[in-house]
Design a protein around this motif. Sequence first.
Motif, PDB file in Angstrom:
ATOM      1  N   ASN A 211      37.759  -3.478 -53.646  1.00 36.49           N
ATOM      2  CA  ASN A 211      38.531  -3.174 -52.442  1.00 36.49           C
ATOM      3  C   ASN A 211      40.017  -3.493 -52.649  1.00 36.49           C
ATOM      4  O   ASN A 211      40.888  -2.727 -52.235  1.00 36.49           O
ATOM      5  CB  ASN A 211      37.972  -3.958 -51.258  1.00 36.49           C
ATOM      6  CG  ASN A 211      38.506  -3.471 -49.934  1.00 36.49           C
ATOM      7  OD1 ASN A 211      38.841  -2.307 -49.786  1.00 36.49           O
ATOM      8  ND2 ASN A 211      38.577  -4.364 -48.973  1.00 36.49           N
ATOM      9  N   ARG A 212      40.291  -4.609 -53.299  1.00 30.91           N
ATOM     10  CA  ARG A 212      41.678  -4.985 -53.570  1.00 30.91           C
ATOM     11  C   ARG A 212      42.332  -3.962 -54.505  1.00 30.91           C
ATOM     12  O   ARG A 212      43.466  -3.534 -54.293  1.00 30.91           O
ATOM     13  CB  ARG A 212      41.725  -6.371 -54.200  1.00 30.91           C
ATOM     14  CG  ARG A 212      43.153  -6.873 -54.425  1.00 30.91           C
ATOM     15  CD  ARG A 212      43.202  -8.261 -55.037  1.00 30.91           C
ATOM     16  NE  ARG A 212      42.407  -9.220 -54.290  1.00 30.91           N
ATOM     17  CZ  ARG A 212      41.458  -9.991 -54.836  1.00 30.91           C
ATOM     18  NH1 ARG A 212      41.191  -9.908 -56.125  1.00 30.91           N
ATOM     19  NH2 ARG A 212      40.777 -10.837 -54.101  1.00 30.91           N
TER      20      ARG A 212
ATOM     21  N   SER B  96      43.029  -0.749 -52.648  1.00 35.57           N
ATOM     22  CA  SER B  96      44.192  -0.935 -51.770  1.00 35.57           C
ATOM     23  C   SER B  96      45.490  -0.913 -52.562  1.00 35.57           C
ATOM     24  O   SER B  96      46.489  -0.339 -52.122  1.00 35.57           O
ATOM     25  CB  SER B  96      44.067  -2.255 -51.003  1.00 35.57           C
ATOM     26  OG  SER B  96      42.986  -2.213 -50.121  1.00 35.57           O
TER      27      SER B  96
ATOM     28  N   LYS C 170      46.116   2.683 -53.618  1.00 38.88           N
ATOM     29  CA  LYS C 170      46.521   3.455 -52.441  1.00 38.88           C
ATOM     30  C   LYS C 170      47.979   3.153 -52.079  1.00 38.88           C
ATOM     31  O   LYS C 170      48.735   4.057 -51.728  1.00 38.88           O
ATOM     32  CB  LYS C 170      45.611   3.139 -51.257  1.00 38.88           C
ATOM     33  CG  LYS C 170      45.953   3.921 -50.012  1.00 38.88           C
ATOM     34  CD  LYS C 170      45.028   3.567 -48.866  1.00 38.88           C
ATOM     35  CE  LYS C 170      45.462   4.291 -47.609  1.00 38.88           C
ATOM     36  NZ  LYS C 170      44.696   3.875 -46.443  1.00 38.88           N
TER      37      LYS C 170
END
Length: 106
Positions: free
Chosen positions: A61-62, A65, A68
């Motif tokens: 997830n990190r 992110s 992104k």
Amino acid sequence: MSDTRTPAQIEADIISRRDQLAVVLDEIGVRVHPKTIMDDAKAKVAATVDRTAGRAFVAVNRTVSDVKAQFVAEDGSPRLERVIPAALVVAGAVALLTVSSRRKKR
């Protein structure tokens, strides 16, 4: 020191201690039973897997992110100065793979 308990009190104490000992022995029997040991081992493995999967999820997830953030501005609009070069690199890689696979088939 003299014991001032009556024989009935002593007998009651013996019965009480016997009952307590029976409970303790039952607990020990449950703890050392192979099924209990296996269930405890399974629970420990499951907890370890859950922890590992949780850590992996956080790391992925990190990373997502972070990537992104490289291609999307804080207001949600795409950063064209980064999107276009990346799209060209991806298109070039696809073209190379396509040409390479066609040459191998011949």
